[in-house]
Design a protein around this motif. Sequence first.
Motif, PDB file in Angstrom:
ATOM      1  N   GLY A 180       1.796  -7.113   3.708  1.00  0.00           N
ATOM      2  CA  GLY A 180       2.638  -6.431   2.732  1.00  0.00           C
ATOM      3  C   GLY A 180       3.279  -5.236   3.400  1.00  0.00           C
ATOM      4  N   THR A 181       3.796  -4.318   2.602  1.00  0.00           N
ATOM      5  CA  THR A 181       4.476  -3.137   3.122  1.00  0.00           C
ATOM      6  C   THR A 181       3.639  -1.897   2.867  1.00  0.00           C
ATOM      7  OG1 THR A 181       6.632  -4.150   2.682  1.00  0.00           O
ATOM      8  CG2 THR A 181       6.599  -1.776   3.024  1.00  0.00           C
TER       9      THR A 181
ATOM     10  N   VAL B  66       0.858  -1.181   0.000  1.00  0.00           N
ATOM     11  CA  VAL B  66       0.000   0.000   0.000  1.00  0.00           C
ATOM     12  C   VAL B  66       0.893   1.230   0.000  1.00  0.00           C
ATOM     13  CG1 VAL B  66      -1.737   1.312   1.286  1.00  0.00           C
ATOM     14  CG2 VAL B  66      -1.810  -1.199   1.281  1.00  0.00           C
ATOM     15  N   GLY B  67       0.518   2.256  -0.772  1.00  0.00           N
ATOM     16  CA  GLY B  67       1.296   3.487  -0.770  1.00  0.00           C
ATOM     17  C   GLY B  67       0.464   4.672  -1.202  1.00  0.00           C
TER      18      GLY B  67
ATOM     19  N   VAL C 220       5.522   8.820   2.336  1.00  0.00           N
ATOM     20  CA  VAL C 220       6.515   9.799   1.885  1.00  0.00           C
ATOM     21  C   VAL C 220       7.251  10.444   3.048  1.00  0.00           C
ATOM     22  CG1 VAL C 220       5.239  10.328  -0.225  1.00  0.00           C
ATOM     23  CG2 VAL C 220       4.858  11.718   1.824  1.00  0.00           C
ATOM     24  N   ASP C 221       6.720  10.264   4.268  1.00  0.00           N
ATOM     25  CA  ASP C 221       7.336  10.909   5.427  1.00  0.00           C
ATOM     26  C   ASP C 221       7.174  10.030   6.663  1.00  0.00           C
ATOM     27  OD1 ASP C 221       4.666  11.230   6.146  1.00  0.00           O
ATOM     28  OD2 ASP C 221       4.586  13.321   5.507  1.00  0.00           O
ATOM     29  N   ALA C 222       7.515  10.572   7.790  1.00  0.00           N
ATOM     30  CA  ALA C 222       7.499   9.790   9.024  1.00  0.00           C
ATOM     31  C   ALA C 222       6.098   9.557   9.564  1.00  0.00           C
ATOM     32  CB  ALA C 222       8.352  10.491  10.086  1.00  0.00           C
TER      33      ALA C 222
ATOM     34  N   LYS D 118       4.995   1.498   8.798  1.00  0.00           N
ATOM     35  CA  LYS D 118       5.256   2.011   7.443  1.00  0.00           C
ATOM     36  C   LYS D 118       6.758   2.102   7.164  1.00  0.00           C
ATOM     37  CE  LYS D 118       6.468   6.206   9.120  1.00  0.00           C
ATOM     38  NZ  LYS D 118       6.374   5.801  10.516  1.00  0.00           N
ATOM     39  N   VAL D 119       7.062   2.090   5.868  1.00  0.00           N
ATOM     40  CA  VAL D 119       8.423   2.319   5.385  1.00  0.00           C
ATOM     41  C   VAL D 119       8.426   3.658   4.661  1.00  0.00           C
ATOM     42  CG1 VAL D 119      10.202   1.539   3.769  1.00  0.00           C
ATOM     43  CG2 VAL D 119       8.958  -0.130   5.178  1.00  0.00           C
ATOM     44  N   THR D 120       9.341   4.530   5.016  1.00  0.00           N
ATOM     45  CA  THR D 120       9.412   5.852   4.383  1.00  0.00           C
ATOM     46  C   THR D 120      10.297   5.777   3.147  1.00  0.00           C
ATOM     47  OG1 THR D 120       9.145   6.933   6.532  1.00  0.00           O
ATOM     48  CG2 THR D 120       9.999   8.279   4.725  1.00  0.00           C
TER      49      THR D 120
END
Length: 258
Positions: free
Chosen positions: A95-96, A76-77, A100-102, A108-110
Amino acid sequence: MILKRLLPISFVAFAALMTGCSKVQLNDLTPSQTLNNETTPAGSLPVVKLGLSGEYAILSKTGVTNVYKSSVVGDVGSSPITGAAILVTCPEVVGTIFSVDAAGPACKVTDATRLTSSVLDMQAAYTDAAGRVNPDFLDLGAGSIGGKTLTPGLYKFTSALLIPTDITIAGGPNDVWIFQVDGTLTMSDAVRITLAGGAQAKNIFWQASEAVTLGTTSHFEGIILSQTGINLRTGATINGRLLAQTAVTLQMSEVTQP
């Protein structure tokens, strides 16, 4: 002497016979056959290349709203909006989750760079699907396709598309379907898309210029490329991808990437 004269004639007749057999064999091949026995569907469309956007179950530009509990199998993004607009929770996603930020879910992965490239690829895929020409079917069912079995090809709808009752998408595993919708795409409550003959969701592309809505407890198949939002109502499920140039809305929904 007579034998010598007959031999050339017999050879010519034999060669002609063999040539005729070859022609019959070639002409008897179905459009999806080749001489090396590989399957290449006649008139098959090239798939829409998704690039990095094809690595997501859900990708949006303005966030993912959610009514708990939904289930997402795949990444997901959202970009360029802040990760705070991604409202699915970590336990709901296999999944991951990329932000875009913290801000955003704790797991989440930034990776703003990856998301920027992914969104650009999503927009390019939308443009590709929308730009295909020479449709095989134009305004099928006057924009209402309930009850139909849809064979491979390019479908164009010059206004809204409604799926009011169950439909079947039938074809081989290498066949491609592209649906161009110049308006909204709406699936009614409890309606299902069924795949037949080996058709695969990864080869089915739904391009819509306006909002896409999947009704309560409906089931959808394929990759949705929407220029605006994608809305899954309570209990709606999809085997495919939600690629939206605005927001994606889930309401106790299930999204499984193909």
